[in-house]
Design a protein around this motif. Sequence first.
Motif, mmCIF file in Angstrom:
data_model
loop_
_atom_site.group_PDB
_atom_site.id
_atom_site.type_symbol
_atom_site.label_atom_id
_atom_site.label_comp_id
_atom_site.label_asym_id
_atom_site.label_seq_id
_atom_site.Cartn_x
_atom_site.Cartn_y
_atom_site.Cartn_z
ATOM 1 N N HIS A 36 -10.226 40.116 -25.625
ATOM 2 C CA HIS A 36 -9.226 39.686 -25.844
ATOM 3 C C HIS A 36 -9.618 41.197 -27.277
ATOM 4 O O HIS A 36 -8.477 40.878 -27.947
ATOM 5 C CB HIS A 36 -8.831 38.940 -26.324
ATOM 6 N N ASP A 37 -10.112 42.112 -27.228
ATOM 7 C CA ASP A 37 -10.031 43.217 -28.441
ATOM 8 C C ASP A 37 -10.403 41.996 -29.895
ATOM 9 O O ASP A 37 -10.108 42.557 -30.511
ATOM 10 C CB ASP A 37 -8.444 43.820 -28.185
ATOM 11 N N CYS A 38 -11.795 41.680 -29.169
ATOM 12 C CA CYS A 38 -11.738 40.601 -30.840
ATOM 13 C C CYS A 38 -13.422 40.385 -30.991
ATOM 14 O O CYS A 38 -13.494 41.248 -32.387
ATOM 15 C CB CYS A 38 -12.080 38.873 -30.490
ATOM 16 N N VAL A 39 -14.021 40.827 -30.586
ATOM 17 C CA VAL A 39 -15.461 41.253 -30.924
ATOM 18 C C VAL A 39 -15.380 42.540 -30.975
ATOM 19 O O VAL A 39 -15.912 43.696 -30.517
ATOM 20 C CB VAL A 39 -16.698 40.613 -30.052
ATOM 21 N N VAL A 40 -15.967 42.985 -32.582
ATOM 22 C CA VAL A 40 -16.596 44.729 -32.797
ATOM 23 C C VAL A 40 -18.022 45.124 -32.522
ATOM 24 O O VAL A 40 -18.939 43.500 -33.288
ATOM 25 C CB VAL A 40 -16.021 44.691 -34.000
ATOM 26 N N THR A 41 -18.156 45.566 -32.328
ATOM 27 C CA THR A 41 -19.385 46.231 -31.533
ATOM 28 C C THR A 41 -19.736 47.509 -32.388
ATOM 29 O O THR A 41 -21.166 47.336 -32.486
ATOM 30 C CB THR A 41 -19.787 46.886 -29.965
ATOM 31 N N ALA A 42 -19.056 48.101 -33.252
ATOM 32 C CA ALA A 42 -19.407 49.222 -33.245
ATOM 33 C C ALA A 42 -17.868 49.788 -34.239
ATOM 34 O O ALA A 42 -16.874 50.145 -34.690
ATOM 35 C CB ALA A 42 -19.688 50.569 -33.076
ATOM 36 N N GLY A 43 -18.724 50.680 -35.657
ATOM 37 C CA GLY A 43 -17.568 51.144 -36.761
ATOM 38 C C GLY A 43 -18.108 51.634 -38.029
ATOM 39 O O GLY A 43 -19.519 51.365 -37.667
ATOM 40 N N SER B 205 -19.062 27.737 -40.156
ATOM 41 C CA SER B 205 -19.073 29.020 -40.606
ATOM 42 C C SER B 205 -18.074 29.297 -39.544
ATOM 43 O O SER B 205 -18.542 29.920 -38.336
ATOM 44 C CB SER B 205 -20.213 29.935 -40.273
ATOM 45 N N TRP B 206 -17.152 30.585 -40.623
ATOM 46 C CA TRP B 206 -16.103 31.413 -39.032
ATOM 47 C C TRP B 206 -15.823 30.869 -37.949
ATOM 48 O O TRP B 206 -15.395 31.847 -36.643
ATOM 49 C CB TRP B 206 -17.110 33.431 -39.067
ATOM 50 N N THR B 207 -15.318 29.837 -38.353
ATOM 51 C CA THR B 207 -14.579 29.488 -37.400
ATOM 52 C C THR B 207 -12.742 29.984 -36.983
ATOM 53 O O THR B 207 -12.389 30.414 -37.894
ATOM 54 C CB THR B 207 -14.095 27.355 -37.686
ATOM 55 N N ASP B 208 -12.470 29.994 -35.821
ATOM 56 C CA ASP B 208 -11.289 30.230 -35.834
ATOM 57 C C ASP B 208 -9.674 29.141 -35.428
ATOM 58 O O ASP B 208 -8.561 29.171 -35.596
ATOM 59 C CB ASP B 208 -10.491 30.784 -34.379
ATOM 60 N N THR C 124 -13.220 34.367 -37.713
ATOM 61 C CA THR C 124 -13.178 35.359 -38.602
ATOM 62 C C THR C 124 -14.110 36.556 -39.488
ATOM 63 O O THR C 124 -13.626 37.245 -39.486
ATOM 64 C CB THR C 124 -13.611 34.196 -40.457
ATOM 65 N N ARG C 125 -15.252 36.238 -39.137
ATOM 66 C CA ARG C 125 -16.307 37.411 -38.888
ATOM 67 C C ARG C 125 -15.994 38.674 -38.532
ATOM 68 O O ARG C 125 -15.714 39.512 -39.149
ATOM 69 C CB ARG C 125 -17.555 37.072 -38.516
ATOM 70 N N ASN C 126 -15.382 38.546 -36.717
ATOM 71 C CA ASN C 126 -14.559 39.485 -36.672
ATOM 72 C C ASN C 126 -13.303 40.016 -37.113
ATOM 73 O O ASN C 126 -12.617 41.258 -36.788
ATOM 74 C CB ASN C 126 -14.568 39.542 -35.301
ATOM 75 N N ASN C 127 -12.637 39.153 -37.650
ATOM 76 C CA ASN C 127 -11.208 39.677 -38.448
ATOM 77 C C ASN C 127 -11.667 40.046 -39.575
ATOM 78 O O ASN C 127 -10.867 41.494 -39.752
ATOM 79 C CB ASN C 127 -10.635 38.438 -38.171
ATOM 80 N N VAL C 128 -12.235 40.080 -39.729
ATOM 81 C CA VAL C 128 -12.688 41.013 -41.380
ATOM 82 C C VAL C 128 -13.438 41.732 -41.058
ATOM 83 O O VAL C 128 -13.203 43.452 -41.441
ATOM 84 C CB VAL C 128 -13.806 40.146 -42.643
ATOM 85 N N LEU C 129 -14.510 42.221 -40.384
ATOM 86 C CA LEU C 129 -14.486 43.913 -39.262
ATOM 87 C C LEU C 129 -13.154 44.650 -38.674
ATOM 88 O O LEU C 129 -13.684 45.395 -38.959
ATOM 89 C CB LEU C 129 -15.455 43.540 -38.349
ATOM 90 N N SER C 130 -12.998 43.715 -38.347
ATOM 91 C CA SER C 130 -11.542 44.309 -38.017
ATOM 92 C C SER C 130 -10.605 45.278 -38.279
ATOM 93 O O SER C 130 -9.614 45.912 -38.623
ATOM 94 C CB SER C 130 -11.051 43.558 -36.843
ATOM 95 N N ALA C 131 -10.409 44.312 -39.438
ATOM 96 C CA ALA C 131 -10.177 44.443 -40.919
ATOM 97 C C ALA C 131 -10.784 45.776 -42.043
ATOM 98 O O ALA C 131 -9.593 46.818 -42.159
ATOM 99 C CB ALA C 131 -9.137 44.087 -41.236
#
Length: 210
Positions: A86-93, A51-54, A67-74
């Motif tokens: 490296h600006d990857c893990v989303v903590t809020a939004g 699941s959610w492999t890079d 992949t999960r963090n990419n979707v959240l960022s988008a």
Amino acid sequence: MAGDRVGERGTPTRSQLEQLLAEVRVVAARGHPGGYERGCRDGQRCVFGPSWTDDYDGPGGHDGCDTRNNVLSAQLTGVSLRPGTHDCVVTAGTLDDPYTGARITFGKADAGDIQIDHVYPLAAAWDMGAVHWPLERRVRFANDIGVNLLATAADANQDKGDSTPSEWLPPARPNHCFYAGKYLTAAIRYDLPVTAADSAVLHDIARSCP
């Protein structure tokens, strides 16, 4: 193809949906070949990869973020990122949910309120042809952030499960045109069919679109 032009961004028009419907393959019913197993623990078949492999070739692949963090960022606005990742893990939004129409806050206390949905469900894809794909193609499909993934409310995602359009539609009726465009785009991009029942529902949606 028409599937490259709509469904990834914005809401398609009636004409655009009709183009997609003219292009997608239609089958009488969903098959049941068996053998689908999403889990990747020892002894499990892991048919769409972890699941959610890079680790895949496609948009967002091999970029250092899962992949999960990419979707959240988008999809989220006002995104905060964890330092040192490296600006990857989303903590809020904040998410304007494409299925319910609600505005959902994402943060440490309520991170579980948002999940990532496969618009064309993995189990349905398996039944409708992915059973014959090489693993590399299945992994790309499961992680395609441009075509087949949406952040949405956990309740909506769980209610949808592996349902297709004849079995489930977004709770927010104004979002049906967007959902239909996403579903058809994913189907066409990966040469997956829709059932006759799904086609009928999607035609009904198209007639309601501007």
